[in-house]
Design a protein around this motif. Sequence first.
Motif, mmCIF file in Angstrom:
data_model
loop_
_atom_site.group_PDB
_atom_site.id
_atom_site.type_symbol
_atom_site.label_atom_id
_atom_site.label_comp_id
_atom_site.label_asym_id
_atom_site.label_seq_id
_atom_site.Cartn_x
_atom_site.Cartn_y
_atom_site.Cartn_z
ATOM 1 N N ASP A 74 49.200 1.939 -8.401
ATOM 2 C CA ASP A 74 48.592 3.236 -8.710
ATOM 3 C C ASP A 74 48.146 3.276 -10.170
ATOM 4 N N ALA A 75 49.002 2.782 -11.062
ATOM 5 C CA ALA A 75 48.669 2.777 -12.491
ATOM 6 C C ALA A 75 47.449 1.907 -12.757
ATOM 7 N N PRO A 131 37.190 0.139 -5.892
ATOM 8 C CA PRO A 131 37.816 1.476 -5.888
ATOM 9 C C PRO A 131 37.576 2.245 -4.587
ATOM 10 N N ARG A 180 43.343 -6.243 -12.990
ATOM 11 C CA ARG A 180 42.509 -5.284 -12.275
ATOM 12 C C ARG A 180 42.698 -5.492 -10.776
ATOM 13 N N LYS A 182 51.776 4.017 -18.262
ATOM 14 C CA LYS A 182 51.419 4.927 -17.169
ATOM 15 C C LYS A 182 52.589 5.226 -16.235
ATOM 16 N N HIS A 227 45.069 1.129 -10.650
ATOM 17 C CA HIS A 227 43.895 1.814 -10.094
ATOM 18 C C HIS A 227 43.437 2.944 -11.015
ATOM 19 N N GLN A 228 44.372 3.704 -11.559
ATOM 20 C CA GLN A 228 44.008 4.788 -12.472
ATOM 21 C C GLN A 228 43.339 4.252 -13.728
ATOM 22 N N LEU A 229 43.846 3.141 -14.220
ATOM 23 C CA LEU A 229 43.291 2.544 -15.435
ATOM 24 C C LEU A 229 41.967 1.824 -15.181
ATOM 25 N N GLN A 250 53.802 2.072 -7.452
ATOM 26 C CA GLN A 250 53.579 2.770 -8.724
ATOM 27 C C GLN A 250 52.710 1.927 -9.656
ATOM 28 N N ARG A 269 40.474 3.693 -2.218
ATOM 29 C CA ARG A 269 40.565 5.133 -1.913
ATOM 30 C C ARG A 269 40.613 5.362 -0.410
#
Length: 129
Positions: free
Chosen positions: A18-19, A74, A69, A34, A21-23, A15, A78
Amino acid sequence: MAKPSPNQLGARERQIMDAVHQLGEGSVSDVRRKLADAPTYSTVRTMLRILETKGYLKHRRDGIKYVYRPTEAPETARRSALLHLLNTFFAGSAGDAIATILDLPTEKMTSEDYERLARQIEEARRKKK
């Protein structure tokens, strides 16, 4: 120390990754915001440090706070996540995954999206010959 596979992360670690990566990058507070049912600030801070020790994250200083980071680009992240999804839910079949995606409600798919997919499928078909 070799970085373990992302599939070996615990649920909360996943989790947090994931947060991040989203940010793209974020402080402890950014990441915590997040998370659903977020743990305490100190728990998130500790987990970010652990993920950094494991090689998943790096940080920079921004004043008095650390900003984290991902260490992977990315596109690499992915690709890794998609391969995990394919293997977990589609027995490695990209065709089954694509068919499932196309069966989803398509209000977000534009005609340009369909055209791009058609071109990519045709290009992949040519490469396989």
